[in-house]
Motif scaffolding. Structure first.
Motif, PDB file in Angstrom:
ATOM      1  N   LYS A 233       0.843  -1.193   0.000  1.00 46.91           N
ATOM      2  CA  LYS A 233       0.000   0.000   0.000  1.00 46.91           C
ATOM      3  C   LYS A 233       0.879   1.245   0.000  1.00 46.91           C
ATOM      4  CE  LYS A 233      -0.625  -0.216   5.021  1.00 46.91           C
ATOM      5  NZ  LYS A 233      -1.620  -0.335   6.112  1.00 46.91           N
ATOM      6  N   PRO A 234       0.307   2.361  -0.429  1.00 50.45           N
ATOM      7  CA  PRO A 234       1.131   3.580  -0.480  1.00 50.45           C
ATOM      8  C   PRO A 234       1.405   4.134   0.915  1.00 50.45           C
ATOM      9  CG  PRO A 234      -1.136   4.067  -1.118  1.00 50.45           C
ATOM     10  CD  PRO A 234      -1.049   2.577  -0.956  1.00 50.45           C
ATOM     11  N   VAL A 235       2.600   4.635   1.105  1.00 50.68           N
ATOM     12  CA  VAL A 235       2.912   5.347   2.345  1.00 50.68           C
ATOM     13  C   VAL A 235       2.101   6.649   2.336  1.00 50.68           C
ATOM     14  CG1 VAL A 235       4.709   6.526   3.646  1.00 50.68           C
ATOM     15  CG2 VAL A 235       5.189   4.330   2.539  1.00 50.68           C
ATOM     16  N   PRO A 236       1.320   6.915   3.401  1.00 49.36           N
ATOM     17  CA  PRO A 236       0.435   8.091   3.390  1.00 49.36           C
ATOM     18  C   PRO A 236       1.178   9.398   3.133  1.00 49.36           C
ATOM     19  CG  PRO A 236      -0.110   6.651   5.232  1.00 49.36           C
ATOM     20  CD  PRO A 236       1.173   6.127   4.632  1.00 49.36           C
ATOM     21  N   ALA A 237       0.547  10.224   2.315  1.00 46.24           N
ATOM     22  CA  ALA A 237       1.064  11.562   2.026  1.00 46.24           C
ATOM     23  C   ALA A 237      -0.124  12.398   1.551  1.00 46.24           C
ATOM     24  CB  ALA A 237       2.143  11.507   0.947  1.00 46.24           C
ATOM     25  N   PRO A 238      -0.069  13.695   1.784  1.00 44.77           N
ATOM     26  CA  PRO A 238      -1.217  14.550   1.438  1.00 44.77           C
ATOM     27  C   PRO A 238      -1.239  14.967  -0.024  1.00 44.77           C
ATOM     28  CG  PRO A 238       0.467  15.857   2.491  1.00 44.77           C
ATOM     29  CD  PRO A 238       0.992  14.442   2.474  1.00 44.77           C
TER      30      PRO A 238
ATOM     31  N   LYS B 151     -10.541  23.532 -12.830  1.00 44.75           N
ATOM     32  CA  LYS B 151     -10.160  22.583 -11.784  1.00 44.75           C
ATOM     33  C   LYS B 151     -11.117  21.392 -11.796  1.00 44.75           C
ATOM     34  CE  LYS B 151      -9.159  22.420  -6.816  1.00 44.75           C
ATOM     35  NZ  LYS B 151      -9.225  23.211  -5.551  1.00 44.75           N
ATOM     36  N   ARG B 152     -10.555  20.218 -11.750  1.00 46.86           N
ATOM     37  CA  ARG B 152     -11.324  18.973 -11.785  1.00 46.86           C
ATOM     38  C   ARG B 152     -11.314  18.325 -10.402  1.00 46.86           C
ATOM     39  NH1 ARG B 152     -14.022  19.411 -16.595  1.00 46.86           N
ATOM     40  NH2 ARG B 152     -12.592  19.490 -18.391  1.00 46.86           N
ATOM     41  N   PRO B 153     -12.149  17.278 -10.208  1.00 46.37           N
ATOM     42  CA  PRO B 153     -12.098  16.565  -8.921  1.00 46.37           C
ATOM     43  C   PRO B 153     -10.693  16.014  -8.671  1.00 46.37           C
ATOM     44  CG  PRO B 153     -13.981  15.857 -10.241  1.00 46.37           C
ATOM     45  CD  PRO B 153     -13.138  16.712 -11.132  1.00 46.37           C
ATOM     46  N   LEU B 154     -10.258  16.082  -7.431  1.00 46.19           N
ATOM     47  CA  LEU B 154      -8.915  15.606  -7.095  1.00 46.19           C
ATOM     48  C   LEU B 154      -8.954  14.146  -6.660  1.00 46.19           C
ATOM     49  CD1 LEU B 154      -7.620  18.707  -5.100  1.00 46.19           C
ATOM     50  CD2 LEU B 154      -7.443  18.208  -7.562  1.00 46.19           C
ATOM     51  N   VAL B 155      -7.837  13.472  -6.863  1.00 47.96           N
ATOM     52  CA  VAL B 155      -7.702  12.060  -6.510  1.00 47.96           C
ATOM     53  C   VAL B 155      -6.612  11.940  -5.451  1.00 47.96           C
ATOM     54  CG1 VAL B 155      -7.192   9.748  -7.378  1.00 47.96           C
ATOM     55  CG2 VAL B 155      -8.369  11.407  -8.859  1.00 47.96           C
ATOM     56  N   SER B 156      -6.942  11.299  -4.345  1.00 46.31           N
ATOM     57  CA  SER B 156      -5.950  11.092  -3.280  1.00 46.31           C
ATOM     58  C   SER B 156      -5.041   9.916  -3.635  1.00 46.31           C
ATOM     59  CB  SER B 156      -6.669  10.803  -1.954  1.00 46.31           C
ATOM     60  OG  SER B 156      -7.259   9.506  -2.006  1.00 46.31           O
ATOM     61  N   LEU B 157      -3.948   9.801  -2.900  1.00 53.58           N
ATOM     62  CA  LEU B 157      -3.050   8.664  -3.132  1.00 53.58           C
ATOM     63  C   LEU B 157      -3.736   7.335  -2.838  1.00 53.58           C
ATOM     64  CD1 LEU B 157       0.472   9.788  -1.830  1.00 53.58           C
ATOM     65  CD2 LEU B 157      -0.550  10.034  -4.107  1.00 53.58           C
ATOM     66  N   GLU B 158      -4.595   7.338  -1.828  1.00 51.85           N
ATOM     67  CA  GLU B 158      -5.297   6.092  -1.499  1.00 51.85           C
ATOM     68  C   GLU B 158      -6.220   5.681  -2.647  1.00 51.85           C
ATOM     69  OE1 GLU B 158      -5.037   8.735   0.487  1.00 51.85           O
ATOM     70  OE2 GLU B 158      -3.625   7.925   1.952  1.00 51.85           O
ATOM     71  N   GLN B 159      -6.935   6.644  -3.196  1.00 57.16           N
ATOM     72  CA  GLN B 159      -7.788   6.343  -4.357  1.00 57.16           C
ATOM     73  C   GLN B 159      -6.935   5.915  -5.557  1.00 57.16           C
ATOM     74  OE1 GLN B 159      -9.649  10.249  -4.279  1.00 57.16           O
ATOM     75  NE2 GLN B 159     -11.658   9.340  -3.912  1.00 57.16           N
ATOM     76  N   LEU B 160      -5.832   6.590  -5.747  1.00 51.29           N
ATOM     77  CA  LEU B 160      -4.975   6.275  -6.896  1.00 51.29           C
ATOM     78  C   LEU B 160      -4.430   4.851  -6.803  1.00 51.29           C
ATOM     79  CD1 LEU B 160      -3.879   7.895  -9.389  1.00 51.29           C
ATOM     80  CD2 LEU B 160      -1.734   8.082  -8.111  1.00 51.29           C
ATOM     81  N   TRP B 161      -4.122   4.428  -5.584  1.00 52.52           N
ATOM     82  CA  TRP B 161      -3.598   3.071  -5.404  1.00 52.52           C
ATOM     83  C   TRP B 161      -4.667   2.025  -5.749  1.00 52.52           C
ATOM     84  CZ3 TRP B 161       0.382   0.247  -5.640  1.00 52.52           C
ATOM     85  CH2 TRP B 161       0.432  -1.017  -5.045  1.00 52.52           C
ATOM     86  N   VAL B 162      -5.907   2.293  -5.369  1.00 51.87           N
ATOM     87  CA  VAL B 162      -6.993   1.379  -5.759  1.00 51.87           C
ATOM     88  C   VAL B 162      -7.093   1.304  -7.282  1.00 51.87           C
ATOM     89  CG1 VAL B 162      -9.482   0.988  -5.707  1.00 51.87           C
ATOM     90  CG2 VAL B 162      -8.304   1.731  -3.630  1.00 51.87           C
ATOM     91  N   LEU B 163      -7.046   2.432  -7.932  1.00 57.56           N
ATOM     92  CA  LEU B 163      -7.125   2.437  -9.400  1.00 57.56           C
ATOM     93  C   LEU B 163      -5.948   1.674 -10.011  1.00 57.56           C
ATOM     94  CD1 LEU B 163      -8.172   6.153 -10.043  1.00 57.56           C
ATOM     95  CD2 LEU B 163      -9.633   4.119 -10.020  1.00 57.56           C
ATOM     96  N   ALA B 164      -4.769   1.875  -9.466  1.00 59.33           N
ATOM     97  CA  ALA B 164      -3.583   1.182  -9.994  1.00 59.33           C
ATOM     98  C   ALA B 164      -3.727  -0.330  -9.861  1.00 59.33           C
ATOM     99  CB  ALA B 164      -2.330   1.666  -9.262  1.00 59.33           C
TER     100      ALA B 164
END
Lengths: 146, 81
Positions: free
Chosen positions: A122-127, B21-34
């Motif tokens: 899983k990704p290491v959390p970052a903002p 400006k479009r909807p933003l994607v978090s890293l957690e969401q991006l990881w699910v997509l990946a």
């Protein structure tokens, strides 16, 4: 059509070498005619599994998540350096290889260096955030831009 | 598709490039997509998600609305046409 073995050979080459194979490379590897491989490249492009190099369809610009050229998304896995077309695909390389990864990139506005990490699945959390300027229905109108 | 350190950087980029400006994607969401797109990419059965599958994946992680609807997309995959 002789597509699946060629698809697998393309991805195997990317995974093992971090380099994009050419039509000739795959034809040599599989001992099949170059024309068959080119036809498979064209079919994989239609399936959106491959993007040919503009102006030279014997070469691969990207076979997502892998890029055939250097990009701002450098993905390090077990000391091997891959390039990804975008942040999504940078994570995608870790997902495809089922491994941890360190991604060196830069902020899309300031150019400031950034590091992402995938650790223990899983990704290491970052903002950090991703902004996609193009709606989903238009992504493949110009996937290199997207 | 660009990665930014913060939403403020997104705002700066959109203003500088005159891009909405479009909807933003978090890293957690991006990881699910990946994972959804690529976890089987090196296997014999790999393929891109079909449009209806994409809508389901996006919706599952809160990416909804017309921006995330690929159904207007026309593509060459015979399985999807």
């Amino acid at each position: 059509m002789f597509v699946t073995p060629i698809k697998l050979a393309i991805y195997d080459t990317f995974a093992k070498t971090a380099q994009a194979p050419t039509v000739v490379d795959i034809a040599t590897k599989l001992n099949v005619p170059v024309t068959d491989v080119q036809n498979a490249f064209d079919e994989l492009h239609k399936q959106r599994l491959l993007v040919p190099e503009p102006g030279d369809e014997t070469r691969i610009r990207m076979a997502p998540p892998f890029s055939g050229i250097g990009t701002p998304f450098r993905v390090t896995v077990h000391g091997r350096i891959y390039f990804a077309p975008c942040a999504w695909d940078a994570f995608g390389i870790a997902a495809a290889l089922h491994t941890d990864a360190v991604i060196h990139t830069k902020d899309g506005h300031s150019g400031e260096a950034m590091t992402l990490e995938v650790k223990k699945g899983k990704p290491v959390p970052a903002p950090y955030v991703v902004h996609i300027a193009v709606p989903a229905a238009k992504w493949w109108d110009d996937i290199i831009y997207t | 598709m660009l990665l930014f350190r913060s939403e403020e950087m997104v705002d700066g980029w959109c203003a500088a490039n005159n891009v909405p400006k479009r909807p933003l994607v978090s890293l957690e969401q991006l990881w699910v997509l990946a994972k959804e797109w690529y976890s089987d990419r090196l296997t014999i059965h790999s393929r891109r998600p079909k449009p209806d599958e994409m809508v389901e994946i996006f919706g599952r992680i809160g990416l909804t609305g017309s921006f995330w609807d690929p159904t207007a997309d026309t593509w060459g995959n015979p399985e999807c046409s």
